[in-house]
Design an enzyme around this catalytic site. Structure first.
Site, PDB file in Angstrom:
ATOM      1  N   ARG A  34      32.180  14.137  12.246  1.00  0.00           N
ATOM      2  CA  ARG A  34      33.173  14.428  13.286  1.00  0.00           C
ATOM      3  C   ARG A  34      34.409  15.093  12.694  1.00  0.00           C
ATOM      4  O   ARG A  34      34.992  16.008  13.302  1.00  0.00           O
ATOM      5  CB  ARG A  34      33.543  13.139  14.017  1.00  0.00           C
ATOM      6  CG  ARG A  34      34.553  13.340  15.143  1.00  0.00           C
ATOM      7  CD  ARG A  34      34.727  12.070  15.957  1.00  0.00           C
ATOM      8  NE  ARG A  34      35.803  12.228  16.925  1.00  0.00           N
ATOM      9  CZ  ARG A  34      36.939  11.530  16.915  1.00  0.00           C
ATOM     10  NH1 ARG A  34      37.157  10.625  15.974  1.00  0.00           N
ATOM     11  NH2 ARG A  34      37.862  11.737  17.823  1.00  0.00           N
ATOM     12  N   HIS A  38      35.645  18.663  13.965  1.00  0.00           N
ATOM     13  CA  HIS A  38      36.951  18.848  14.595  1.00  0.00           C
ATOM     14  C   HIS A  38      37.864  19.745  13.775  1.00  0.00           C
ATOM     15  O   HIS A  38      38.744  20.401  14.331  1.00  0.00           O
ATOM     16  CB  HIS A  38      37.604  17.486  14.837  1.00  0.00           C
ATOM     17  CG  HIS A  38      37.108  16.814  16.078  1.00  0.00           C
ATOM     18  ND1 HIS A  38      37.930  16.099  16.929  1.00  0.00           N
ATOM     19  CD2 HIS A  38      35.877  16.758  16.627  1.00  0.00           C
ATOM     20  CE1 HIS A  38      37.219  15.627  17.942  1.00  0.00           C
ATOM     21  NE2 HIS A  38      35.963  16.010  17.769  1.00  0.00           N
ATOM     22  N   TRP A 178      25.071   6.871  21.396  1.00  0.00           N
ATOM     23  CA  TRP A 178      24.109   7.634  22.182  1.00  0.00           C
ATOM     24  C   TRP A 178      22.676   7.184  21.913  1.00  0.00           C
ATOM     25  O   TRP A 178      21.825   7.277  22.785  1.00  0.00           O
ATOM     26  CB  TRP A 178      24.222   9.121  21.857  1.00  0.00           C
ATOM     27  CG  TRP A 178      25.440   9.813  22.361  1.00  0.00           C
ATOM     28  CD1 TRP A 178      25.570  10.504  23.541  1.00  0.00           C
ATOM     29  CD2 TRP A 178      26.716   9.920  21.727  1.00  0.00           C
ATOM     30  NE1 TRP A 178      26.831  11.026  23.668  1.00  0.00           N
ATOM     31  CE2 TRP A 178      27.563  10.681  22.562  1.00  0.00           C
ATOM     32  CE3 TRP A 178      27.230   9.440  20.506  1.00  0.00           C
ATOM     33  CZ2 TRP A 178      28.876  10.978  22.234  1.00  0.00           C
ATOM     34  CZ3 TRP A 178      28.544   9.732  20.176  1.00  0.00           C
ATOM     35  CH2 TRP A 178      29.358  10.488  21.034  1.00  0.00           C
TER      36      TRP A 178
END
Length: 306
Positions: A34, A38, A178
């Site tokens: 991540r 990002h 998820w």
């Protein structure tokens, strides 16, 4: 600068700090991915601003963006690696950490090249609001990823990063992973989209989706279900063919972490020599530059990532 850094050693040191007992599912791997995503996902192809060069998240202007909530953990986990390899730029470290994490968690080998440099102040930090909002759908995805230069199919491929990690109510407002094994890179995310029916979850938080057979722990966001509208055939292809997904993901993720990198751009300065110089995560600049983001200044966001 890249000639002065032993990147094989850096890779090993990143892998060694992935295990983080007590943090999420015991691994910093997903949050490293991540962080890499990002740091690159602010790119604008029209203005040539943003991207993975500069390590602008060290500054409040970018690090304090609500979409980056929680990423201070990744930066702190990686600080010993930076301290050990003082000529390594933060921008190279963060992107390489994402690549190493994917590989260490069973994912494909991703091409990575050194040469990113770090901003010395926040004057080139891109504006906030360039990262996805998990509460929105395909038009939003096309606007965000199209600004970076990605197609619908590449959006679907990059979304496979949701095989890793989880959402946190105290960061994005959303809650849960998820997939069932959020520290293993696989194509399970697409299998869940293809084979499971997702209905709005009944809870007090922002809109997200759950499956009756799986219970309330696993979830999908509006941006995830949007992929089926964008190209259901590709989602199904990845669900049925892990190798095809791995091959495509390696290419598109490599493209992502190259966004905004111009190794000939003299406007970018080299990284500071010491990890406690101005620019270290969680500290104030000691030479009058803009203050660095503090770890307790991060606010909540509905980011579509982890």
């Amino acid at each position: 600068m890249s000639k002065e850094v032993d990147y094989d050693a850096v890779r090993k040191d990143i892998a060694a700090c992935m295990e983080q007992p007590g943090y999420d599912d015991g691994s910093a791997g997903p949050v490293f991915v991540r962080l890499a995503w990002h740091s690159a996902g602010t790119y604008c192809k029209d203005t040539k601003t943003g991207g993975s060069n500069g390590a602008g998240m060290r500054y409040e202007k970018e690090g304090g963006d609500p979409a980056n909530a929680g990423l201070q953990h990744a930066r702190v986990f990686l600080e010993p690696v930076k301290a050990k390899h003082e000529n390594l730029s933060y921008a190279d470290l963060w992107t390489l950490a994402g690549v190493v994490a994917i590989e260490e968690m069973g994912g494909p080998k991703i091409e990575w090249k050194a040469g990113r440099t770090d901003f010395t102040d926040d004057s080139k930090v891109p504006p906030r609001g360039r990262l996805p909002d998990g509460a929105q759908a395909e038009d939003h995805l096309r606007a965000v990823f199209g600004r970076m230069g990605f197609t619908d199919d590449e959006i679907i491929t990059l979304s496979g990063a949701h095989n890793l990690g989880r959402c946190h109510a105290d960061r994005s407002g959303f809650e849960g992973p998820w997939v069932m094994r959020p520290t293993v890179f696989s194509n399970q995310y697409y299998k869940m989209l293809k084979n499971m029916e997702w209905k709005p979850k009944e809870w007090s938080g922002p809109k997200q989706y759950a499956n009756d057979d799986l219970g309330q722990e696993l979830m999908m966001l509006e941006t995830d279900l949007a992929l089926l509208k964008m190209n259901k055939d590709l989602v199904h292809k990845y669900a049925d063919d892990k190798d095809a997904f791995f091959d495509d993901f390696a290419k598109v993720f490599a493209k992502l972490i190259e966004l905004g990198v111009d190794r000939k751009d003299a406007g970018y300065e080299a990284a500071p020599k010491k990890s406690n110089d101005a620019g270290a995560p969680g500290q104030e600049g000691n030479d009058g530059q803009a203050s660095i983001v503090k770890h307790d200044d991060v606010k909540k966001t509905r980011s579509s990532k982890l």
